[in-house]
Design an enzyme around this catalytic site. Sequence first.
Site, PDB file in Angstrom:
ATOM      1  N   LYS A 121     -28.493  19.104  12.858  1.00 43.05           N
ATOM      2  CA  LYS A 121     -28.878  19.217  11.254  1.00 43.05           C
ATOM      3  C   LYS A 121     -30.022  18.567  10.927  1.00 43.05           C
ATOM      4  O   LYS A 121     -30.919  19.005  10.465  1.00 43.05           O
ATOM      5  CB  LYS A 121     -27.601  18.589  10.312  1.00 43.05           C
ATOM      6  N   ASP A 139     -25.288  21.009   6.383  1.00 42.01           N
ATOM      7  CA  ASP A 139     -24.755  19.718   6.068  1.00 42.01           C
ATOM      8  C   ASP A 139     -23.519  20.076   5.302  1.00 42.01           C
ATOM      9  O   ASP A 139     -22.847  21.122   5.413  1.00 42.01           O
ATOM     10  CB  ASP A 139     -25.897  19.060   4.944  1.00 42.01           C
TER      11      ASP A 139
END
Length: 212
Positions: A121, A139
């Site tokens: 991420k 996310d």
Amino acid sequence: MTKKQRALEIIDRLKREYPDADCTLDYDQAWKLLVSVRLAAQCTDARVNVVVEKLYEKFPDVNALAEADAEAIEEIVRPCGLGRSKARDIHACMKILRDEYGGKVPDDFDKLLSLPGVGRKSANLIMGDVFGKPAIVTDTHCIRLVNRMGLVDGIKEPAKVEKALWKIIPPKEGNDFCHRLVNHGREICTARTKPYCDRCCLEDICKKEGVS
């Protein structure tokens, strides 16, 4: 409507709804985004933005953080939660940037992943926001929304969601699409309340999976 057709329509509508969507972490240099992303784990971006101001007052650059004691970093970043592990990762990461990359953040995905505390991420966010390269940031907002919309089918693992989205999201759209999902997830397709489907620009094409 195929997943790819739905994805393209969603991208187009979210562009109109959130034309100026961007990263909500404050930074003016790549290494600062690296620090902020680590601090943002299980913490709000708003709080991170406040804490890093104090951090940079004391440690204004990569060298200063690399030479600092991890305990001194921890004392400042503690309000973000998980202070010890975050401080340790930030300290180790800045030392690597100083010693191996001349104080610069590498623009290579695998090199980013090798840095302490940097996962997919974080690496995707930096690749997209700093270097303008194709990126998909999975996310919690992204994972929740793409499942609800029917772009992925009951997939919760970030890496698997990312892999599925790469198949239907044009590479040049991925980074901005994920920023717009954050905006949409905060304002309309919320997690802690029932989503405001009656106000949603996607209401007629969203599958509403898991929404009761």
